[in-house]
Design a protein around this motif. Structure first.
Motif, PDB file in Angstrom:
ATOM      1  N   ALA A  48       0.807  -1.217   0.000  1.00  0.00           N
ATOM      2  CA  ALA A  48       0.000   0.000   0.000  1.00  0.00           C
ATOM      3  C   ALA A  48       0.839   1.264   0.000  1.00  0.00           C
ATOM      4  O   ALA A  48       1.985   1.271   0.454  1.00  0.00           O
ATOM      5  N   LEU A  49       0.237   2.327  -0.517  1.00  0.00           N
ATOM      6  CA  LEU A  49       0.821   3.666  -0.510  1.00  0.00           C
ATOM      7  C   LEU A  49      -0.149   4.584   0.205  1.00  0.00           C
ATOM      8  O   LEU A  49      -1.350   4.561  -0.069  1.00  0.00           O
ATOM      9  N   GLY A  68      -1.179  -3.131  -8.498  1.00  0.00           N
ATOM     10  CA  GLY A  68      -2.121  -3.734  -7.557  1.00  0.00           C
ATOM     11  C   GLY A  68      -1.977  -3.245  -6.126  1.00  0.00           C
ATOM     12  O   GLY A  68      -2.480  -3.887  -5.190  1.00  0.00           O
ATOM     13  N   LEU A  69      -1.300  -2.119  -5.931  1.00  0.00           N
ATOM     14  CA  LEU A  69      -1.151  -1.572  -4.587  1.00  0.00           C
ATOM     15  C   LEU A  69      -2.433  -0.865  -4.146  1.00  0.00           C
ATOM     16  O   LEU A  69      -3.144  -0.279  -4.962  1.00  0.00           O
ATOM     17  N   LYS A  70      -2.697  -0.922  -2.859  1.00  0.00           N
ATOM     18  CA  LYS A  70      -3.816  -0.174  -2.300  1.00  0.00           C
ATOM     19  C   LYS A  70      -3.340   1.244  -1.994  1.00  0.00           C
ATOM     20  O   LYS A  70      -2.188   1.433  -1.609  1.00  0.00           O
ATOM     21  N   GLU A  72       3.738  -2.802   5.747  1.00  0.00           N
ATOM     22  CA  GLU A  72       3.457  -3.148   4.360  1.00  0.00           C
ATOM     23  C   GLU A  72       3.072  -1.903   3.551  1.00  0.00           C
ATOM     24  O   GLU A  72       2.652  -2.004   2.411  1.00  0.00           O
ATOM     25  N   ALA A  73       3.235  -0.726   4.185  1.00  0.00           N
ATOM     26  CA  ALA A  73       2.814   0.524   3.547  1.00  0.00           C
ATOM     27  C   ALA A  73       3.925   1.569   3.546  1.00  0.00           C
ATOM     28  O   ALA A  73       4.726   1.640   4.476  1.00  0.00           O
ATOM     29  N   LYS A 125       6.096   7.433  11.013  1.00  0.00           N
ATOM     30  CA  LYS A 125       7.041   6.531  11.661  1.00  0.00           C
ATOM     31  C   LYS A 125       6.472   5.971  12.965  1.00  0.00           C
ATOM     32  O   LYS A 125       6.675   4.795  13.276  1.00  0.00           O
ATOM     33  N   ARG A 126       5.743   6.793  13.703  1.00  0.00           N
ATOM     34  CA  ARG A 126       5.124   6.306  14.943  1.00  0.00           C
ATOM     35  C   ARG A 126       4.083   5.227  14.648  1.00  0.00           C
ATOM     36  O   ARG A 126       3.855   4.331  15.453  1.00  0.00           O
ATOM     37  N   ALA A 127       3.435   5.348  13.488  1.00  0.00           N
ATOM     38  CA  ALA A 127       2.418   4.363  13.113  1.00  0.00           C
ATOM     39  C   ALA A 127       3.036   3.085  12.557  1.00  0.00           C
ATOM     40  O   ALA A 127       2.338   2.091  12.366  1.00  0.00           O
ATOM     41  N   GLY A 128       4.351   3.121  12.282  1.00  0.00           N
ATOM     42  CA  GLY A 128       5.051   1.930  11.811  1.00  0.00           C
ATOM     43  C   GLY A 128       5.177   1.801  10.312  1.00  0.00           C
ATOM     44  O   GLY A 128       5.565   0.743   9.799  1.00  0.00           O
ATOM     45  N   LEU A 129       4.880   2.886   9.567  1.00  0.00           N
ATOM     46  CA  LEU A 129       5.014   2.862   8.119  1.00  0.00           C
ATOM     47  C   LEU A 129       6.420   3.279   7.703  1.00  0.00           C
ATOM     48  O   LEU A 129       7.106   3.986   8.437  1.00  0.00           O
ATOM     49  N   TYR A 130       6.837   2.874   6.516  1.00  0.00           N
ATOM     50  CA  TYR A 130       8.007   3.472   5.908  1.00  0.00           C
ATOM     51  C   TYR A 130       7.614   4.887   5.505  1.00  0.00           C
ATOM     52  O   TYR A 130       6.438   5.158   5.239  1.00  0.00           O
TER      53      TYR A 130
END
Length: 221
Positions: A4-5, A102-104, A161-162, A176-181
């Motif tokens: 996902a993006l 196919g990315l969300k 995964e996002a 970053k706090r939410a855990g995304l790249y």
């Protein structure tokens, strides 16, 4: 694996941050005052900043300010600037390639009151987004991670995964706090801020493709 993006809106898809700063700076100049870009940069990407425009302008100018009239004037000037703005370079190709792969795709913005949705419709790109999370959908905006947390939940993917795309310090911290790249693309207002915590910093989204990002972040897993 990247699935996902998640895009910010203001300053990332449309350069509203610079437009808002220029419109507000015009008002300050008419009062014989200055609004340093260093102050405004720290306000980008959030509403939880404790900054009161009326109070600050009154302090800088020594003039009593009518708050309602000031904010109305600011809104009118901002709208005039933003209506002339177009989608920033690299955004559309990234959205298009993301869909092809196919990315969300979601939007996570600290703005509310349908602000982002209105402009996404004007730009003709709203249909790319499977989820749009705004300030009205959360208790706290960036730098709190809730906007991004809700975005990945809506897309039914894990945070790691996002990839989040941001232009502001507050947005980067939230992602970053939410855990995304997090990929940061600073604009004229935010370019002086410290983005050392970002996973990647670019001058423009036109400088990279979705495939390159997926490969780069997959290698980190």
């Amino acid at each position: 694996m990247i699935k996902a993006l998640v895009f910010d809106f203001d300053g990332l898809i449309l350069d509203t941050e610079t437009a808002i700063y220029k419109a507000t700076q015009e008002i300050y100049k008419e009062y014989g005052a200055e609004l340093p870009i260093s102050i405004w940069a720290n306000l980008a990407g959030t509403q939880d900043d404790g900054f009161d425009l009326t109070t600050h302008l009154a302090e800088q100018s020594g003039v009593t300010i009518d708050k309602e009239a000031l904010l109305k004037d600011q809104r009118q000037r901002i709208n005039a600037y933003i209506e002339r703005e177009t989608i920033l370079p690299g955004v559309l190709p990234l959205l298009e390639m993301g869909k092809q792969l196919g990315l969300k795709i979601a939007l996570a913005t600290s703005s509310g009151n349908q602000w982002a949705k209105r402009h996404l419709k004007r730009l003709g790109i709203i249909d790319f987004f499977e989820a749009i999370i705004e300030a009205d959908d959360v208790e706290k905006v960036k730098p709190d991670p809730e906007l991004f947390t809700k975005a990945v939940e809506a897309l039914q993917v894990k945070p790691d995964e996002a990839i989040a795309f941001e232009d502001s310090y507050h947005g980067m911290i939230a992602a970053k706090r939410a855990g995304l790249y997090c990929v940061v693309v600073p604009n004229e207002v935010t370019q002086s801020l410290d983005f050392s915590q970002a996973d990647r910093q670019l001058k423009s989204l036109a400088d990279i493709t979705a495939e390159e990002l997926i490969q780069a972040f997959s290698e980190k897993e």
